[in-house]
Enzyme design. Structure first.
Site, mmCIF file in Angstrom:
data_model
loop_
_atom_site.group_PDB
_atom_site.id
_atom_site.type_symbol
_atom_site.label_atom_id
_atom_site.label_comp_id
_atom_site.label_asym_id
_atom_site.label_seq_id
_atom_site.Cartn_x
_atom_site.Cartn_y
_atom_site.Cartn_z
ATOM 1 N N ASP A 156 0.862 -1.204 0.000
ATOM 2 C CA ASP A 156 0.000 0.000 0.000
ATOM 3 C C ASP A 156 0.888 1.240 0.000
ATOM 4 O O ASP A 156 2.091 1.164 0.228
ATOM 5 C CB ASP A 156 -0.952 -0.005 1.210
ATOM 6 C CG ASP A 156 -0.217 0.104 2.547
ATOM 7 O OD1 ASP A 156 0.669 -0.730 2.797
ATOM 8 O OD2 ASP A 156 -0.516 1.020 3.330
ATOM 9 N N HIS A 470 1.878 -8.887 -3.500
ATOM 10 C CA HIS A 470 0.789 -7.966 -3.163
ATOM 11 C C HIS A 470 1.400 -6.561 -3.127
ATOM 12 O O HIS A 470 1.893 -6.105 -2.097
ATOM 13 C CB HIS A 470 0.195 -8.355 -1.804
ATOM 14 C CG HIS A 470 -0.973 -7.521 -1.389
ATOM 15 N ND1 HIS A 470 -2.273 -7.798 -1.778
ATOM 16 C CD2 HIS A 470 -1.056 -6.417 -0.611
ATOM 17 C CE1 HIS A 470 -3.093 -6.907 -1.255
ATOM 18 N NE2 HIS A 470 -2.374 -6.047 -0.549
ATOM 19 N N ASP A 500 2.418 -17.429 -4.067
ATOM 20 C CA ASP A 500 2.851 -16.337 -4.943
ATOM 21 C C ASP A 500 1.635 -15.821 -5.687
ATOM 22 O O ASP A 500 1.440 -16.088 -6.870
ATOM 23 C CB ASP A 500 3.945 -16.829 -5.904
ATOM 24 C CG ASP A 500 4.491 -15.690 -6.761
ATOM 25 O OD1 ASP A 500 4.231 -14.510 -6.436
ATOM 26 O OD2 ASP A 500 5.172 -15.993 -7.762
ATOM 27 N N GLU A 509 2.883 -10.012 0.535
ATOM 28 C CA GLU A 509 3.053 -8.562 0.451
ATOM 29 C C GLU A 509 4.541 -8.233 0.561
ATOM 30 O O GLU A 509 5.377 -9.111 0.834
ATOM 31 C CB GLU A 509 2.241 -7.833 1.549
ATOM 32 C CG GLU A 509 2.186 -6.335 1.291
ATOM 33 C CD GLU A 509 1.109 -5.564 2.071
ATOM 34 O OE1 GLU A 509 0.284 -6.181 2.761
ATOM 35 O OE2 GLU A 509 1.118 -4.321 1.961
#
Ligand code: 9MR
Ligand code: ZN
Length: 531
Positions: A156, A470, A500, A509
């Site tokens: 993120d 991610h 994966d 992530e």
């Protein structure tokens, strides 16, 4: 015979340092192995030892080819099974992985465009989050204050002070211990021609942002995070345009800020004295805030569903006291550290991450050359360090893939595998032992292919690396390959549970604290060919 590459032969696909221990795990019953060089000549034949690896429930055979110390390219042959990927024995094997994991940090930069070509492929995005950020969402105000720069946290794009703490802390430790090896390494970044070492330029991009997280009112309080209200989608960061807000302060973030800024002041001093002054001045104001607010103050994060990084502040305060003392030499900080340590903690934790920076304070106290330490406290903590390092060595020894974290798996555990190398290398510095260095290298061996999956856990490097992390950039651009230089979190709840898969944020992530730990582990291994 005709050997085919076989995924049951698992080793560090990057390679091995000449002087280091060198082992492969074969997930089969195999009695013999042959190490061949690039001309196809057998340089070693040997017998394996057989053991049970319980977390994967495999009977494995271990091949030990430590006696081969000649630089070159090699393949491990296992009669009846097949052959390994080719790998190197070379003192410089970790230079490129170090540069690539630092490239990952550069590519995480927020508030700017970034671009690189890696393995012939272009990875780039436009300037992002140029409105960072809005103040005081909780009180309904909507003013803009500078919160630019810094690294995105992970897959993120948000920015969190507590996670910066362990990351920046680990990276400054790498600098303080291994600057002779790091200094001359040139990295991908716009600042590579200035007079500061590139490694510090990358850290300064983060500390510049951190300085914006301190309240401008002189109180020393530090906002816990600067994020959107909710996680955004899988688009490039310039397409994430939702408002981002400084949240209220928290005492853990404020203590981590003081610690990081004290470390920054030491590291930057020889290259930029006025910046070093600014860092320690900011640290002092935040430290005074901690003294004025002795209770654990949790940030008010209501209205946000982004990461919490929720943690109590005892360890953060200890770390801050240690760094303030080391930078300023002021005995009041030493007194705070020593009384805090006596009261709360004279220990080293073998397993630590963003929620527990106790070790960082202990490390700085142990490594400090300043006088005035309490001898008995020092010895207690030093002995704790040695036992922690010995216990990690023992854990790796018992594991079929020599995983220094043994059979413990959780969110981000690959980061901890890398981070444990701090304990091992600091122990090695205070009480040298080849086992500490070899077990530190075991962490890298595991992460680069000597594992159940026979895969590298770092994007763009080593055998069959992660392809679908991610990561919002990797998912949001048109490139098939993921952005390079990132350690993925790793499997849990069990040893076989890594996927994966972009949707598997729990195991696949990427995050700055895991990369910061990898960077430390790589920095420690840049050249230990004489061990
Ligand atoms: O690394 C964090 C892990 O230790 C926590 O268990 C998890 C859930 O709270 O959060 C992880 O941190 C994530 C953060 O909250 C938001 N950015 C991505 C981080 C990595 O997954
Ligand atoms: Zn950004």
């Amino acid at each position: 015979g005709d050997y085919q590459q076989d995924s049951r032969i698992r080793l560090n696909s990057i390679g091995y340092l000449p002087g280091a221990e060198k082992k492969a795990t074969i997930a089969a019953s195999a009695s013999d192995f042959i190490l061949v060089n690039s001309s196809g000549t057998a340089v070693l034949t040997g017998k394996t030892t057989s053991t049970n690896n319980s977390d994967t429930n495999e009977q494995v055979s271990i091949a030990d080819f430590s006696s081969i110390k000649t630089n070159g390219t090699y393949t491990l042959l296992v009669p009846g099974i097949g052959k390994s990927v080719t790998f190197k024995i070379d003192p410089n094997i970790y230079v490129n992985p170090f540069k690539t994991s630092m490239l990952g940090m550069y590519l995480w930069r927020c508030g700017t465009s970034v671009s690189t070509t890696y393995n012939g492929k272009v990875f780039s995005h436009e300037a992002c989050h140029t409105k960072d950020g809005y103040t005081d969402y909780i009180n309904g105000q909507h003013n803009i204050k500078d919160g630019g720069k810094g690294w995105h946290d992970a897959g993120d794009y948000n920015k969190y002070v507590v996670n910066a703490g362990i990351t920046v802390g680990s990276m400054f430790f790498a600098w303080e211990q291994f600057k002779d090896q790091i200094k001359g390494i040139s990295l991908t970044m716009p600042e590579s021609n200035n007079s500061m070492p590139d490694y510090l330029d990358e850290l300064k991009y983060e500390t510049d942002w951190l300085l914006t997280m301190q309240y401008p009112d002189g109180s020393g309080k530090v906002s816990h995070k600067l994020t959107t209200k909710d996680f955004g989608g899988f688009v490039l960061p310039e397409r994430e345009t939702a408002d981002r807000f400084f949240t209220p302060w928290g005492s853990a973030a404020t203590a981590d800020f003081a610690a990081m800024m004290a470390m920054a002041s030491r590291a930057f001093r020889p290259y930029d004295a006025s910046y070093a002054d600014k860092c320690i001045a900011a640290a002092k104001v935040s430290y005074a805030c901690l003294k004025a607010n002795p209770g654990n103050t949790k940030p008010n994060l209501s209205g946000f569903t982004t990461g919490d990084y929720d943690t109590t502040d005892t360890d953060d305060r200890l770390w801050a006291a240690a760094e303030m003392w080391e930078t300023t030499g002021d005995n009041s900080y030493l007194a705070d550290f020593e009384s805090g340590a006596n009261y709360f903690s004279k220990k080293i934790d073998v397993d630590f991450d963003w929620g527990n920076v106790n070790n960082l304070g202990m490390f700085t106290y142990l490594l400090s050359e300043k006088s005035g330490k309490n001898a008995s406290l020092y010895n207690t903590i030093k002995n704790a360090l040695i036992s922690a390092a010995d216990s990690i060595v023992g854990t790796a020894d018992k594991h079929g893939y020599a995983r220094p974290l043994g059979e413990t798996y959780y969110w981000g555990c690959n980061g901890t595998v890398a981070r444990q190398t701090m304990i091992l290398n600091i122990a090695n510095k205070l009480s040298p032992k080849a086992d500490y260095v070899n077990t530190s290298l075991d962490a890298l061996n595991f992460l680069f292919g000597r594992n159940y999956y026979n895969r590298s856990f770092v994007t763009g490097m080593g055998i069959n690396p992660p392809m679908k992390p991610h990561d919002r950039r990797s998912g949001g651009d048109s490139q098939i390959d993921p952005w390079p230089g990132y350690l993925v979190g790793g499997g849990w709840p069990g040893a076989k549970d890594w996927k994966d898969d972009q949707d598997s944020y729990q195991t696949n992530e990427i995050a700055i604290n895991w990369n910061g730990a990898l960077i430390y582990a790589l920095a420690a291994s840049l050249d230990v060919s004489d061990t």
